[in-house]
Enzyme design. Structure first.
Site, PDB file in Angstrom:
ATOM      1  N   TYR A  56       0.772  -1.182   0.084  1.00  0.00           N
ATOM      2  CA  TYR A  56       0.185   0.005  -0.086  1.00  0.00           C
ATOM      3  C   TYR A  56       0.845   1.328  -0.210  1.00  0.00           C
ATOM      4  CZ  TYR A  56       0.986   1.015   4.706  1.00  0.00           C
ATOM      5  OH  TYR A  56       1.935   1.286   6.032  1.00  0.00           O
ATOM      6  N   TYR A 116       9.582  -1.264   4.518  1.00  0.00           N
ATOM      7  CA  TYR A 116       8.905   0.084   4.642  1.00  0.00           C
ATOM      8  C   TYR A 116       9.700   0.994   4.223  1.00  0.00           C
ATOM      9  CZ  TYR A 116       6.506   3.552   7.713  1.00  0.00           C
ATOM     10  OH  TYR A 116       5.901   4.835   8.389  1.00  0.00           O
ATOM     11  N   PHE A 147       2.535   9.919   4.331  1.00  0.00           N
ATOM     12  CA  PHE A 147       3.181   9.434   3.258  1.00  0.00           C
ATOM     13  C   PHE A 147       4.177   8.175   3.885  1.00  0.00           C
ATOM     14  CE2 PHE A 147       5.239   9.988  -1.044  1.00  0.00           C
ATOM     15  CZ  PHE A 147       5.954   8.792  -0.956  1.00  0.00           C
ATOM     16  N   GLU A 148       3.419   7.197   3.527  1.00  0.00           N
ATOM     17  CA  GLU A 148       4.471   5.589   3.588  1.00  0.00           C
ATOM     18  C   GLU A 148       4.145   4.786   2.885  1.00  0.00           C
ATOM     19  OE1 GLU A 148       3.459   4.379   7.439  1.00  0.00           O
ATOM     20  OE2 GLU A 148       1.553   3.598   7.236  1.00  0.00           O
ATOM     21  N   ILE A 149       5.186   3.904   2.189  1.00  0.00           N
ATOM     22  CA  ILE A 149       4.851   2.839   1.261  1.00  0.00           C
ATOM     23  C   ILE A 149       5.459   1.555   1.893  1.00  0.00           C
ATOM     24  CG2 ILE A 149       5.366   1.985  -0.962  1.00  0.00           C
ATOM     25  CD1 ILE A 149       5.927   4.615  -1.945  1.00  0.00           C
TER      26      ILE A 149
END
EC number: 2.4.1.-
Length: 440
Positions: A215, A243, A335-337
């Site tokens: 995500y 992460y 904002f994190e992927i």
């Protein structure tokens, strides 16, 4: 004789000459050509203006310092061939995730337009929108017009966005109100507490997200200020990353007075070791603490002990644990992927349940950002975390711009680079992953 002679200027021969000249110019330069020239002039002025803005940014903001990237190299330095990248690599099983309300629509439109412009029009990843109330038709119809990607809209279950059944709601609301009295940012906003708890322990279990492996979290009213000419999901998979973040900064200390102590106790009690943990450590202090002991600041059935909780929140000792002190650094989760497997395991679930039982999501204002970050310190290695330093991102007045590292970056002159501020945590990161800054 020098000077202007009106008799010569207005003489019949001069007037006839000027009229003839205008006629010839009209023949040589028809109306359509003049329109094109004016349009080109406007475009030139716009280009010069944009170039001027970037020049001003470079004059007022020093370039990003060179760092040792051995353990975390950039996925791209400058621009890749985005069309080739989009064709060569398979799409990952991934989605964008946004929690929003119907009233957030203008900010949502702004964020999606920016994301589509700089990335997703090439890669076409799906969007998942979540809301604690059903989305209205206007919201859904507007979003569907912004992208050709697949879009799904979901509603949160009440037990994941609200007070759980085992909580004394009156005591919880009293604790939340007291945070407002003390001026804690968002501390008196009940829905903010619900949101942070949802993103800490429930979002990854939402039915619409269970089919995905990856995500990318997006929030309303954010901006991406560099083109993203590669697929972050693909390169994270290829490089063993779990992460990814773009902003690391220090948390407000009065929002998490006990979170680090509880997490550190959990780490020690479960014999967890990770080279990532050092990122969160400050100068050592000595303190003994047992997470299982009865504490008036733990739980929510202690309405009569609210003053004790308030005093504890301001104690200088609350961020320390057996010689370890929290430096307040965390990864900004707006904002994190990340890979969902970071959350979807018994190890993380047990950690969340233990922390949730302390009542800290109500008695304090624990954010999901420090919660995710400290969990990464427990369960991930530093090699599994990636800093998207080449990307550009703006949320509120916090800004990171990839400058020369990124692709076609349009940095915001009015905002400071987070790496250059005292509230940023780039120094802690570069000391963790390598030998610090290379210009020292």
């Amino acid at each position: 004789m020098l000077g202007w002679n009106k008799h010569v200027f207005f003489s019949e021969s001069r007037i006839n000459f000027r009229c003839l000249l205008r006629k010839k110019l009209k023949k040589r330069c028809p109306l359509s050509a003049r329109f094109v020239l004016v349009l080109l002039l406007i475009v030139l002025i716009f280009i010069l203006k944009m170039g001027y803005k970037q020049l001003i940014y470079k004059l007022n903001h020093p370039p990003l310092r060179r760092i040792d990237e051995r353990n975390d190299p950039l996925f791209s330095n400058g621009c890749k061939n985005v069309h080739l990248e989009a064709q060569l690599h398979p799409r990952m099983n991934a989605t964008f995730v946004m929690l929003a309300r119907n009233s957030d629509l203008p900010g949502v439109v702004s964020s999606i337009n920016s994301l589509e412009k700089h990335f997703n029009r090439h890669f076409n990843y799906p969007y998942t929108f979540l809301n604690d109330e059903p989305f209205d038709e206007k919201f859904k119809e507007t979003i569907l017009k912004l992208t050709s990607a697949n879009v799904e809209f979901g509603t949160l279950e009440k037990d994941t966005f609200g007070f759980p059944g085992n909580v004394d709601v009156d005591a919880a609301r009293e604790a939340i109100a007291s945070q407002g009295d003390r001026g804690i940012m968002y501390g008196d906003t009940e829905s903010y507490h619900h949101m942070c708890r949802f993103f800490s322990g429930f979002f990854y279990k939402h039915p619409l997200l269970l089919k995905y492996q990856w995500y990318w979290r997006v929030e309303p009213d954010v901006a991406f200020t560099c083109d993203i000419s590669y697929d972050p999901f693909y390169y994270m998979e290829e490089n063993g990353k779990i992460y990814g973040y773009v902003v690391a900064l220090k948390e407000l200390e009065d929002t998490v007075p006990n979170l680090f102590r509880y997490t550190s106790a959990y780490r020690r009690n479960n014999n967890l070791t990770s080279n990532m943990w050092k990122f969160f450590l400050d100068a050592p202090k000595k303190e003994n603490y047992d997470i299982s002991r009865k504490d008036p600041t733990v739980g929510l059935s202690f309405s009569s002990h609210l003053n004790a909780m308030i005093d504890s929140s301001y104690s200088a000792e609350t961020s320390s644990m057996e010689g370890e002190s929290y430096n307040m650094c965390h990864f900004w989760s707006n904002f994190e992927i990340a890979n969902f497997k970071f959350f979807r395991n018994e190890q993380y679930e047990n950690f969340f349940r233990t922390m949730d039982a302390t009542g800290g999501f109500w008695t304090e204002r624990w954010g999901d950002a420090p919660f995710h970050s400290l969990a990464a310190g427990l369960f991930l290695s530093k090699e599994q975390v990636h800093y998207f330093r080449d990307l550009g991102y703006r949320h509120s007045d916090i800004h990171h711009c990839g400058q020369s590292l990124g692709c076609n970056c349009e940095c915001i002159p009015e905002l400071s680079e987070i790496e250059s501020t005292s509230g940023g945590c780039v120094t802690q990161w570069v000391n963790l992953i390598g030998d610090g800054f290379l210009d020292e």
